[in-house]
Design a protein around this motif. Structure first.
Motif, PDB file in Angstrom:
ATOM      1  N   UNK A 115      64.335 -34.934  27.706  1.00 55.96           N
ATOM      2  CA  UNK A 115      63.319 -33.881  27.819  1.00 55.96           C
ATOM      3  C   UNK A 115      61.984 -34.434  27.367  1.00 55.96           C
ATOM      4  N   UNK A 116      60.924 -33.797  27.833  1.00 56.21           N
ATOM      5  CA  UNK A 116      59.571 -34.096  27.375  1.00 56.21           C
ATOM      6  C   UNK A 116      58.941 -32.790  26.915  1.00 56.21           C
ATOM      7  N   UNK A 117      58.268 -32.831  25.775  1.00 55.03           N
ATOM      8  CA  UNK A 117      57.653 -31.636  25.196  1.00 55.03           C
ATOM      9  C   UNK A 117      56.172 -31.924  24.994  1.00 55.03           C
ATOM     10  N   UNK A 118      55.325 -31.056  25.537  1.00 49.72           N
ATOM     11  CA  UNK A 118      53.880 -31.269  25.416  1.00 49.72           C
ATOM     12  C   UNK A 118      53.430 -31.118  23.966  1.00 49.72           C
ATOM     13  N   UNK A 119      53.752 -29.984  23.361  1.00 51.11           N
ATOM     14  CA  UNK A 119      53.356 -29.719  21.974  1.00 51.11           C
ATOM     15  C   UNK A 119      54.514 -29.081  21.224  1.00 51.11           C
ATOM     16  N   UNK A 120      54.646 -29.452  19.964  1.00 56.76           N
ATOM     17  CA  UNK A 120      55.685 -28.890  19.109  1.00 56.76           C
ATOM     18  C   UNK A 120      55.030 -28.501  17.790  1.00 56.76           C
ATOM     19  N   UNK A 121      55.113 -27.224  17.416  1.00 57.75           N
ATOM     20  CA  UNK A 121      54.587 -26.782  16.123  1.00 57.75           C
ATOM     21  C   UNK A 121      55.766 -26.336  15.263  1.00 57.75           C
ATOM     22  N   UNK A 122      55.766 -26.756  13.994  1.00 55.65           N
ATOM     23  CA  UNK A 122      56.942 -26.537  13.153  1.00 55.65           C
ATOM     24  C   UNK A 122      56.565 -26.183  11.723  1.00 55.65           C
ATOM     25  N   UNK A 123      57.528 -25.577  11.032  1.00 57.74           N
ATOM     26  CA  UNK A 123      57.538 -25.477   9.579  1.00 57.74           C
ATOM     27  C   UNK A 123      58.957 -25.794   9.125  1.00 57.74           C
ATOM     28  N   UNK A 125      61.484 -23.772   8.808  1.00 57.38           N
ATOM     29  CA  UNK A 125      62.535 -22.941   9.415  1.00 57.38           C
ATOM     30  C   UNK A 125      62.301 -22.641  10.897  1.00 57.38           C
ATOM     31  N   UNK A 126      61.100 -22.859  11.382  1.00 56.54           N
ATOM     32  CA  UNK A 126      60.762 -22.492  12.757  1.00 56.54           C
ATOM     33  C   UNK A 126      60.203 -23.674  13.530  1.00 56.54           C
ATOM     34  N   UNK A 127      60.483 -23.689  14.810  1.00 55.63           N
ATOM     35  CA  UNK A 127      59.924 -24.694  15.696  1.00 55.63           C
ATOM     36  C   UNK A 127      59.568 -24.006  17.020  1.00 55.63           C
ATOM     37  N   UNK A 128      58.380 -24.302  17.515  1.00 53.75           N
ATOM     38  CA  UNK A 128      57.911 -23.677  18.760  1.00 53.75           C
ATOM     39  C   UNK A 128      57.572 -24.772  19.764  1.00 53.75           C
ATOM     40  N   UNK A 129      58.216 -24.719  20.919  1.00 52.96           N
ATOM     41  CA  UNK A 129      57.961 -25.676  21.994  1.00 52.96           C
ATOM     42  C   UNK A 129      56.915 -25.087  22.939  1.00 52.96           C
ATOM     43  N   UNK A 154      69.569 -32.336  22.183  1.00 55.19           N
ATOM     44  CA  UNK A 154      68.868 -33.611  22.295  1.00 55.19           C
ATOM     45  C   UNK A 154      68.035 -33.932  21.055  1.00 55.19           C
ATOM     46  N   UNK A 155      67.686 -32.920  20.276  1.00 55.10           N
ATOM     47  CA  UNK A 155      66.946 -33.138  19.029  1.00 55.10           C
ATOM     48  C   UNK A 155      67.675 -32.399  17.906  1.00 55.10           C
ATOM     49  N   UNK A 156      68.824 -32.921  17.479  1.00 57.07           N
ATOM     50  CA  UNK A 156      69.704 -32.207  16.547  1.00 57.07           C
ATOM     51  C   UNK A 156      69.091 -31.928  15.183  1.00 57.07           C
ATOM     52  N   UNK A 157      68.037 -32.644  14.789  1.00 60.36           N
ATOM     53  CA  UNK A 157      67.433 -32.368  13.483  1.00 60.36           C
ATOM     54  C   UNK A 157      66.815 -30.973  13.414  1.00 60.36           C
ATOM     55  N   UNK A 158      66.619 -30.343  14.599  1.00 61.32           N
ATOM     56  CA  UNK A 158      66.084 -28.975  14.628  1.00 61.32           C
ATOM     57  C   UNK A 158      67.193 -27.939  14.848  1.00 61.32           C
ATOM     58  N   UNK A 159      68.454 -28.375  14.768  1.00 62.21           N
ATOM     59  CA  UNK A 159      69.566 -27.507  15.159  1.00 62.21           C
ATOM     60  C   UNK A 159      69.675 -26.260  14.285  1.00 62.21           C
ATOM     61  N   UNK A 160      69.325 -26.358  12.999  1.00 64.11           N
ATOM     62  CA  UNK A 160      69.457 -25.233  12.083  1.00 64.11           C
ATOM     63  C   UNK A 160      68.197 -24.369  12.023  1.00 64.11           C
ATOM     64  N   UNK A 161      67.211 -24.680  12.863  1.00 64.31           N
ATOM     65  CA  UNK A 161      65.939 -23.953  12.826  1.00 64.31           C
ATOM     66  C   UNK A 161      65.873 -22.908  13.939  1.00 64.31           C
ATOM     67  N   UNK A 162      64.978 -21.942  13.768  1.00 64.24           N
ATOM     68  CA  UNK A 162      64.725 -20.949  14.805  1.00 64.24           C
ATOM     69  C   UNK A 162      63.799 -21.580  15.853  1.00 64.24           C
ATOM     70  N   UNK A 163      64.304 -21.802  17.040  1.00 68.29           N
ATOM     71  CA  UNK A 163      63.496 -22.389  18.107  1.00 68.29           C
ATOM     72  C   UNK A 163      62.912 -21.289  18.974  1.00 68.29           C
TER      73      UNK A 163
END
Length: 208
Positions: A115-123, A125-129, A154-163
């Motif tokens: 996958x390719x993601x233009x922008x990713x914003x995170x804290x 607990x949350x991640x926004x694609x 494909x990005x398991x480090x974010x698996x426990x976060x709210x996407x």
């Protein structure tokens, strides 16, 4: 008046001469037609070559225009992305999502997919694609939804976060904006010199 043998021979001679003249004229006509046919064929071939050359030239021009349009679309997409970048964290904070990191142009490739993601914003607990386009289409929204379905695998480090997800564009048709809204996506659009979130206060983002 009686016809003598001499008259008959004279008439036969005249007839033979007339036949020779007819044959000569026939051959001349045949040669003329042959020459005209050859000239017509030559002109046809010249015309055909001119048309082929013009078609090749037109094809090259179309390819150049398509390439220029593609390059322009890419530059417009980059322009929109550079407008969204500084606004993204602030906009989502204003919506109560306290993100504080922004990552751009992410590319992930694993044996099970890419996958390719233009922008990713995170804290924490949350991640926004965020998918960025110059002009957004329903297909773009659907492709982003497919991207989200693969994201945590494909990005398991974010698996426990709210996407969550957002789409951003310079031009967003009203029906496409509504479609994205109903799919649970934030919709970011240009308003004057600023980027705003179009979703109303009743909107509840979908999480993955």
């Amino acid at each position: 008046m009686a016809t003598t043998a001499d008259d008959v021979w004279r008439l036969l001679g005249e007839l033979a001469e007339a036949q020779k003249e007819t044959e000569r004229r026939f051959q001349e006509t045949e040669q003329l037609l042959k020459e005209q046919s050859q000239e017509a064929e030559r002109r046809f071939q010249e015309t055909e070559q001119i048309l082929k050359d013009q078609a090749r030239k037109t094809d090259r021009q179309i390819q150049q225009v398509n390439q220029q349009i593609g390059n322009l679309g890419n530059r417009l997409g980059e322009f929109v992305e550079w407008q969204v970048r500084p606004a993204a964290v602030r906009l989502f904070r204003e919506r109560g999502i306290d993100v504080h990191e922004l990552h751009a142009d992410i590319s992930v490739s694993r044996p099970e997919g890419a996958i390719e993601i233009d922008l990713l914003v995170v804290n924490e607990t949350d991640v926004i694609l965020i998918e960025v386009k110059s002009k957004l289409s329903q297909t773009d929204v659907d492709e982003h939804l497919e991207r989200l379905a693969k994201f945590k695998d494909l990005m398991p480090r974010y698996r426990q976060m709210n996407a969550m997800a957002a789409v951003a564009a310079m031009v967003i048709p009203a029906d496409v904006a509504l479609y994205a809204y109903r799919q649970g996506l934030f919709v970011l659009a240009q308003s004057g010199d600023s980027i705003i979130i179009l979703n109303d206060d009743k909107f509840q983002p979908k999480t993955w």
